[in-house]
Design an enzyme around this catalytic site. Structure first.
Site, PDB file in Angstrom:
ATOM      1  CB  SER A 189      -1.117   0.369   1.472  1.00 46.51           C
ATOM      2  OG  SER A 189      -0.501  -0.164   2.226  1.00 46.51           O
ATOM      3  CG  HIS A 217      -3.480  -0.486  -2.424  1.00 40.15           C
ATOM      4  ND1 HIS A 217      -4.820   0.841  -2.985  1.00 40.15           N
ATOM      5  CD2 HIS A 217      -3.635   0.060  -0.846  1.00 40.15           C
ATOM      6  CE1 HIS A 217      -4.570   1.674  -1.764  1.00 40.15           C
ATOM      7  NE2 HIS A 217      -4.052   1.247  -0.746  1.00 40.15           N
ATOM      8  CE  LYS A 248      -7.519   1.233   0.374  1.00 39.14           C
ATOM      9  NZ  LYS A 248      -6.720   0.111   1.701  1.00 39.14           N
TER      10      LYS A 248
HETATM   11  C1  LIG Z   1      -6.766   0.122   2.871  1.00 38.11           C
HETATM   12  C2  LIG Z   1      -6.177  -0.939   3.114  1.00 38.11           C
HETATM   13  C3  LIG Z   1      -6.614  -1.657   3.534  1.00 38.11           C
HETATM   14  C4  LIG Z   1      -8.739  -1.855   4.969  1.00 38.11           C
HETATM   15  O1  LIG Z   1      -9.124  -0.924   3.692  1.00 38.11           O
HETATM   16  P1  LIG Z   1     -10.459  -0.610   4.607  1.00 38.11           P
HETATM   17  O2  LIG Z   1     -11.820  -1.685   3.466  1.00 38.11           O
HETATM   18  O3  LIG Z   1     -10.348   0.626   3.570  1.00 38.11           O
HETATM   19  O4  LIG Z   1     -10.921  -0.265   5.584  1.00 38.11           O
HETATM   20  C5  LIG Z   1      -6.871  -2.883   4.373  1.00 38.11           C
HETATM   21  N1  LIG Z   1      -5.426  -3.703   4.028  1.00 38.11           N
HETATM   22  C6  LIG Z   1      -4.781  -2.905   3.045  1.00 38.11           C
HETATM   23  C7  LIG Z   1      -3.248  -3.627   2.393  1.00 38.11           C
HETATM   24  C8  LIG Z   1      -5.396  -1.667   2.869  1.00 38.11           C
HETATM   25  O5  LIG Z   1      -4.403  -0.318   1.465  1.00 38.11           O
END
Ligand SMILES: *Cc1c(COP(=O)(O)O)cnc(C)c1O
Length: 398
Positions: A189, A217, A248
């Site tokens: 990330s 991601h 996302k």
């Molecule tokens: C953003 C993210 C999460 C969390 O996801 P949300 O739906 O925003 O809670 C989990 N794992 C990774 C690798 C992320 O980048």
């Protein structure tokens, strides 16, 4: 109010400011998009995970409005007690098709999916083998489990270091753990590089380990129609547990675990955030179904995302910026020093560009960077404008 406690809080906050680690949220005054108004200023926004521009897509908005008319605004209960509507069920069926897995269970966030799934599938007879750059929600999920996982005991391997991973697997076999689970981000990330999944899956099969991949991601970004890292590498059917986010690329909120029907049934019975926390409002599920419709039927947003990504990475590299080997839209611009990264963020902001400085503890100390995220919501003009700002800031700092 306890004055000792308030004094402790003030001291800790001052410490963060002194170390350039203090965060203040910026406030959006417009919907998410390539150009936004934040804190009273028009800026090109390079700090959003709205990869495909779906967060404010007309069809997604309309689906949410229709769902409010049909269902109201709340699910009314924890999902297993009576808070699961047909629209929640339809979303899970659609996601399972999209991921080419038997079943999917949706949680209210990706963070919650990690912290719910990992402790549910591991016992004190198991071990977790983890990449050192895994996301905080994986780390918290692992900490909540009874399994052995400690870095000091050698269960964390260097970033993408397959020799170290193999060494962990050998030692785990010697110690006779019941289950060995390898966990990795699919796309990392903060660095934007991709896990070497073909090697990880081969080693897992060789040493009889499970694989869990966090594709937060990668969903909507990599693989066939955005199906993720497993699809990207042609490994469909060979990864035991896949986590995806709905917050996302899909533009709304939520997380899910994709895998076998047995896994889903187990998590319904043992996943604590599923058991003890209310499910999504129905409009969230309906908006997500509309977002999936777009991802499955309209190749244009993903094409624009990747066209913009390629242009932005090449333009930065041509100007001599270090993008840290990123292979995905997540494009870090390496700075190193925390104070300098925060100064650059401020100077870019003054130029009309929002690119967040990422500092410890999100990344290691002395590894600060500006994290830029081109998306389908940006026009070419937006990115060209941002590039000029980066060049001016660099020239001023030299
Ligand atoms: C953003 C993210 C999460 C969390 O996801 P949300 O739906 O925003 O809670 C989990 N794992 C990774 C690798 C992320 O980048």
């Amino acid at each position: 109010m306890n004055s000792g406690f308030e004094g402790w809080l003030s001291d800790q906050l001052q410490l963060l400011r002194d170390q350039h680690l203090y965060k203040t949220p910026k406030i959006l005054e417009t919907p998410a998009g390539g150009r936004v108004r934040m804190n009273g200023k028009e800026v090109v926004n390079l700090s959003s995970n709205n990869y495909l521009g779906l967060a404010n897509h007309p069809k997604v908005r309309q689906a949410a409005l229709d769902a409010i008319e049909r269902w109201g605004v709340g699910a009314g209960a924890v999902r297993w007690i009576g808070g699961t509507m047909t629209v929640h069920q339809e979303l899970e069926e659609r996601l399972a098709k999209f991921k080419h897995t038997e079943a999917v269970l949706v949680f209210t966030g990706g963070f919650t999916a990690n912290s719910g799934c990992i402790p549910a599938v591991l016992t004190d007879k198991d071990v977790v083998i983890s990449d050192e750059l895994n996301h905080a929600s994986i780390i918290d999920g692992v900490r909540l489990s009874a399994a052995e996982y400690r870095k000091s005991n050698g269960w964390v391997y260097g970033h993408k270091d397959m020799d170290q991973l193999e060494d962990c697997l050998k030692r785990a076999n010697e110690k006779g753990f019941a289950k060995k689970m390898i966990i990795t981000d699919g796309v990392f990330s903060m660095d934007g590089d991709i896990a070497p999944m073909p090697d990880i899956v081969r080693l897992a099969e060789q040493y009889d380990a499970l694989v869990m991949i966090d594709d937060a991601h990668a969903s909507g970004v990599l693989g066939e129609k955005g199906a993720g890292t497993t699809s990207h590498f042609g490994l469909t059917g060979r990864v035991d547990i896949q986590l995806g986010t709905l917050s996302k690329a899909l533009g709304v909120i939520g997380g899910y675990i994709a895998g076998s029907s047995n896994l889903k049934e187990w998590l319904i019975n043992r996943g604590r955030p599923y058991l003890f926390s209310t499910g999504h409002p129905p409009m969230v599920a309906a908006a997500l179904i509309a977002a999936l419709d777009i991802m499955e039927n309209d190749p244009e947003p993903m094409k624009r995302l990747w066209d913009n990504t390629r242009w932005w990475k090449k333009a930065l590299a041509d100007e001599g910026f270090d993008t840290m080997g990123s292979e995905t839209p997540i494009t870090p611009v390496y700075v190193g020093d925390e104070a300098k990264a925060q100064l650059m963020e401020k100077m870019l902001w003054d130029e009309g560009v929002y690119a967040l400085a990422i500092v410890f503890p999100t990344v290691g100390r002395g590894k600060a960077r500006l994290r830029t995220m081109p998306s389908a919501a940006h026009t070419h003009e937006d990115l060209a404008f941002a590039l000029e700002a980066f060049k001016r800031v660099r020239d001023k700092l030299k």
